[in-house]
Design a protein around this motif. Structure first.
Motif, PDB file in Angstrom:
ATOM      1  N   LEU A  84      66.666  54.800  13.301  1.00 29.94           N
ATOM      2  CA  LEU A  84      65.973  55.387  12.537  1.00 29.94           C
ATOM      3  C   LEU A  84      65.365  55.004  11.467  1.00 29.94           C
ATOM      4  CD1 LEU A  84      64.635  58.396  12.211  1.00 29.94           C
ATOM      5  CD2 LEU A  84      66.650  58.915  10.875  1.00 29.94           C
ATOM      6  N   LYS A  85      66.169  54.271  10.704  1.00 28.82           N
ATOM      7  CA  LYS A  85      65.644  53.737   9.415  1.00 28.82           C
ATOM      8  C   LYS A  85      64.632  52.479   9.780  1.00 28.82           C
ATOM      9  CE  LYS A  85      66.579  49.873   6.393  1.00 28.82           C
ATOM     10  NZ  LYS A  85      67.234  48.659   6.272  1.00 28.82           N
ATOM     11  N   GLU A  86      65.050  51.592  10.693  1.00 25.62           N
ATOM     12  CA  GLU A  86      64.091  50.703  11.179  1.00 25.62           C
ATOM     13  C   GLU A  86      62.726  50.892  11.438  1.00 25.62           C
ATOM     14  OE1 GLU A  86      64.514  47.425  10.525  1.00 25.62           O
ATOM     15  OE2 GLU A  86      66.539  48.043   9.583  1.00 25.62           O
ATOM     16  N   GLN A 173      58.925  70.179  16.616  1.00 25.91           N
ATOM     17  CA  GLN A 173      58.365  69.452  17.603  1.00 25.91           C
ATOM     18  C   GLN A 173      59.003  68.297  18.269  1.00 25.91           C
ATOM     19  OE1 GLN A 173      55.155  70.412  18.807  1.00 25.91           O
ATOM     20  NE2 GLN A 173      55.617  68.782  20.589  1.00 25.91           N
ATOM     21  N   ALA A 174      59.867  67.747  17.503  1.00 27.68           N
ATOM     22  CA  ALA A 174      60.834  66.678  18.068  1.00 27.68           C
ATOM     23  C   ALA A 174      61.669  67.229  18.965  1.00 27.68           C
ATOM     24  CB  ALA A 174      61.456  65.931  17.018  1.00 27.68           C
ATOM     25  N   ASP A 329      60.222  59.331  18.685  1.00 28.83           N
ATOM     26  CA  ASP A 329      59.263  58.939  17.773  1.00 28.83           C
ATOM     27  C   ASP A 329      58.533  60.244  16.823  1.00 28.83           C
ATOM     28  OD1 ASP A 329      59.120  56.294  18.644  1.00 28.83           O
ATOM     29  OD2 ASP A 329      57.456  56.646  20.074  1.00 28.83           O
ATOM     30  N   THR A 330      58.793  61.350  17.278  1.00 25.66           N
ATOM     31  CA  THR A 330      58.275  62.484  16.622  1.00 25.66           C
ATOM     32  C   THR A 330      59.171  62.709  15.497  1.00 25.66           C
ATOM     33  OG1 THR A 330      57.498  63.172  18.757  1.00 25.66           O
ATOM     34  CG2 THR A 330      57.558  64.759  16.925  1.00 25.66           C
ATOM     35  N   TRP A 331      60.379  62.480  15.658  1.00 25.16           N
ATOM     36  CA  TRP A 331      61.532  62.669  14.565  1.00 25.16           C
ATOM     37  C   TRP A 331      61.038  61.508  13.586  1.00 25.16           C
ATOM     38  CZ3 TRP A 331      63.990  64.613  11.061  1.00 25.16           C
ATOM     39  CH2 TRP A 331      65.222  63.997  10.695  1.00 25.16           C
ATOM     40  N   VAL A 332      60.724  60.311  14.059  1.00 25.73           N
ATOM     41  CA  VAL A 332      60.299  59.431  12.985  1.00 25.73           C
ATOM     42  C   VAL A 332      59.169  59.992  12.124  1.00 25.73           C
ATOM     43  CG1 VAL A 332      59.732  56.974  12.611  1.00 25.73           C
ATOM     44  CG2 VAL A 332      61.517  57.529  14.430  1.00 25.73           C
ATOM     45  N   GLU A 333      58.239  60.334  12.730  1.00 24.58           N
ATOM     46  CA  GLU A 333      57.121  60.921  12.223  1.00 24.58           C
ATOM     47  C   GLU A 333      57.695  62.089  10.982  1.00 24.58           C
ATOM     48  OE1 GLU A 333      53.895  60.326  12.029  1.00 24.58           O
ATOM     49  OE2 GLU A 333      54.207  58.394  13.180  1.00 24.58           O
TER      50      GLU A 333
END
Length: 343
Positions: A84-86, A173-174, A329-333
């Motif tokens: 997640l951090k990366e 949404q994630a 990806d949605t969680w990263v957003e």
């Protein structure tokens, strides 16, 4: 001319043993359970309980449980948080942000993460505890630890904390993005949202002027008085996901797992709920763990395996678990949006 100072970001998850060795698990349990926000009883009583009973006797069993989910990369909770951090680093402007990650217990420690940000001469630090619903034992403990460390600094930069994100649109949404395949491919008899439990006394301690009553009426809506009540936030989380996922409300159940000790914890209990669902004729259940953003012991083993066995013992046939957000990806957003909102 000097470069413009960056904003520091510290992502903090719960923690994990360094390995599945009993000694490492015992060390982790001691640090975790000696936190006065986790077991909120007087220090001496807590020390005797943790060091005399829980850590010595629970460590071997917990070590065996950790071996069930350990991979070549180590602990899933750790490497999912690293991933997640990366991804967040890639999403944020490297000229403006310096991102670190830490664990509340064990390594990499919060102190290590803060020292890295201090060394980078950041102008501000945004602390993001990776727990959607605020609880004293999670978000509160992270914020408490950060303040304990930075209060010793001669120069304390601007500090910002993300106390909770249970209703952030991208967080919801994630979950939808991950769960849609399950929901579209199967017709389930019930949908179970299992959240980590806490002792009832912690709800009362955090109650605003005695507002919290620990019942369905009290937790049926979000108000300024219960916005930080953990139980109310969990039911709120479920209601939001019912709407987001288009689930039939009559098939949805909210419950709480991972009890420890004899004192009453918030109810209903997940295991009791599962047994009742099966006895009422449910054959197919889809389970969620929305209190966790990364798969870990409590999701993979407890919900995914142990509760599946309980369900099948009572006559259930199909038990599916929706994976956590991990580094989707949605969680990263969502994390990116939370950082930008606190800039």
């Amino acid at each position: 001319m000097s470069k413009e100072a960056k904003t520091g970001v510290l992502l903090v998850n719960l923690g994990t043993p360094d390995s599945t060795a009993v000694g490492h698990v015992r060390k982790y349990l001691r640090e975790f359970l000696m936190d006065g926000r986790v077991i909120d009883i007087p220090f001496l009583s807590r020390w005797l309980l943790v060091n005399g009973i829980i850590a010595p006797f629970r460590a071997p069993k917990s070590a065996a449980e950790y071996r069930k989910l350990w991979t070549d990369r180590g602990s899933p909770l750790l490497f999912h948080t690293e991933d997640l951090k990366e991804k967040v680093v890639q999403q944020l402007d490297a000229k403006k942000y310096h991102v670190e990650m830490a664990m509340r217990y064990q390594s990499p420690s919060i102190e290590q993460g803060l020292k890295a940000l201090q060394k980078a001469r950041v102008k501000k630090i945004i602390v993001l505890p990776l727990f959607p619903q605020y609880a004293s034992a999670t978000n509160g403990s992270v914020i408490d630890k950060v303040m304990e460390i930075v209060k010793e600094w001669q120069v304390i930069p601007a500090m910002s904390y993300v106390p909770r994100f249970v209703d952030h649109p991208l967080y919801l949404q994630a979950w939808k993005d991950i769960a849609t395949d399950f929901i579209e491919k199967e017709e389930y008899d019930a949908y179970l949202f299992s959240y980590h439990g806490i002792p009832e006394r912690q709800i009362h301690k955090a109650s605003c002027d005695g507002y919290c009553q620990l019942n369905d009426k009290c937790c049926a809506r979000q108000t300024p008085s219960n916005q930080y009540c953990y139980r109310a936030q969990c039911f709120y989380n479920t209601r939001l996901l019912i709407d987001k996922l288009g689930l039939p409300p009559e098939k949805v159940h909210t419950a709480f797992q991972s009890r420890l000790g004899k004192d009453p914890w918030i109810q209903p209990y997940t295991e009791d709920t599962i047994r009742q669902l099966a006895r009422n004729g449910a054959k197919k259940v889809l389970a969620f763990s929305p209190a966790f953003v990364a798969d870990c012991l409590e999701t993979t083993v407890e919900v995914g395996e142990e509760y599946k066995e309980v369900f099948e013992e009572e006559g259930g046939q199909q038990w599916d678990l929706v994976p956590c957000l991990n580094s989707h990806d949605t969680w990263v957003e969502c994390v990116k949006a939370l950082v930008l909102a606190h800039e």
